[in-house]
Design a protein around this motif. Sequence first.
Motif, mmCIF file in Angstrom:
data_model
loop_
_atom_site.group_PDB
_atom_site.id
_atom_site.type_symbol
_atom_site.label_atom_id
_atom_site.label_comp_id
_atom_site.label_asym_id
_atom_site.label_seq_id
_atom_site.Cartn_x
_atom_site.Cartn_y
_atom_site.Cartn_z
ATOM 1 N N CYS A 14 -1.065 2.998 2.197
ATOM 2 C CA CYS A 14 -1.460 1.991 0.923
ATOM 3 C C CYS A 14 -0.010 1.467 0.483
ATOM 4 O O CYS A 14 0.866 1.996 0.336
ATOM 5 C CB CYS A 14 -1.826 3.259 -0.440
ATOM 6 N N ILE A 16 0.835 0.335 -2.261
ATOM 7 C CA ILE A 16 1.327 0.615 -3.695
ATOM 8 C C ILE A 16 2.231 2.163 -3.709
ATOM 9 O O ILE A 16 3.064 2.271 -4.016
ATOM 10 C CB ILE A 16 0.247 0.919 -4.753
ATOM 11 N N CYS A 17 1.300 3.051 -3.294
ATOM 12 C CA CYS A 17 1.781 4.504 -3.348
ATOM 13 C C CYS A 17 2.168 5.043 -1.921
ATOM 14 O O CYS A 17 3.049 6.225 -2.093
ATOM 15 C CB CYS A 17 0.563 5.430 -3.887
ATOM 16 N N CYS A 36 -5.101 4.024 -6.504
ATOM 17 C CA CYS A 36 -4.072 3.098 -6.996
ATOM 18 C C CYS A 36 -5.024 1.757 -7.548
ATOM 19 O O CYS A 36 -4.428 1.315 -8.524
ATOM 20 C CB CYS A 36 -3.395 2.434 -5.937
ATOM 21 N N ASP A 39 -6.040 3.203 -11.021
ATOM 22 C CA ASP A 39 -4.688 3.267 -11.599
ATOM 23 C C ASP A 39 -4.375 1.560 -12.118
ATOM 24 O O ASP A 39 -3.914 1.698 -13.507
ATOM 25 C CB ASP A 39 -3.626 3.842 -10.998
ATOM 26 N N TYR A 53 3.605 -1.851 -10.900
ATOM 27 C CA TYR A 53 2.399 -2.318 -10.082
ATOM 28 C C TYR A 53 2.581 -3.916 -9.808
ATOM 29 O O TYR A 53 2.343 -4.313 -8.938
ATOM 30 C CB TYR A 53 1.216 -2.165 -10.787
#
Length: 62
Positions: A14, A16-17, A36, A39, A53
Motif C-alpha cells: 500500500c 499509504i500505510c 486506507c 480511512d 493523506y
Amino acid sequence: MNILFNKKIRENVCGICGNVSDNGIIIKGNLICPNCEIDILNTEPGDNEYDDYVHKIKNILK
C-alpha cells in the motif's frame, strides 16, 4: 525467480500505510489497500491524519 517475487511484493504494498494487501484500488500503478481507502474517505479537513493523506496521495499522483 527472486526478481519476480520481489516485484510482486512491491506491487502489493500500500502506498499509504506500507502494508501488503491482495486487493485495493490502483492509482497510477500504486496500490491503496481497502483499510486506507476507508480511512481516507472518512477523514475530513482538520482531522490529524488529513494532511498526511493529502501528502501521500500527491506523491502517488506524481
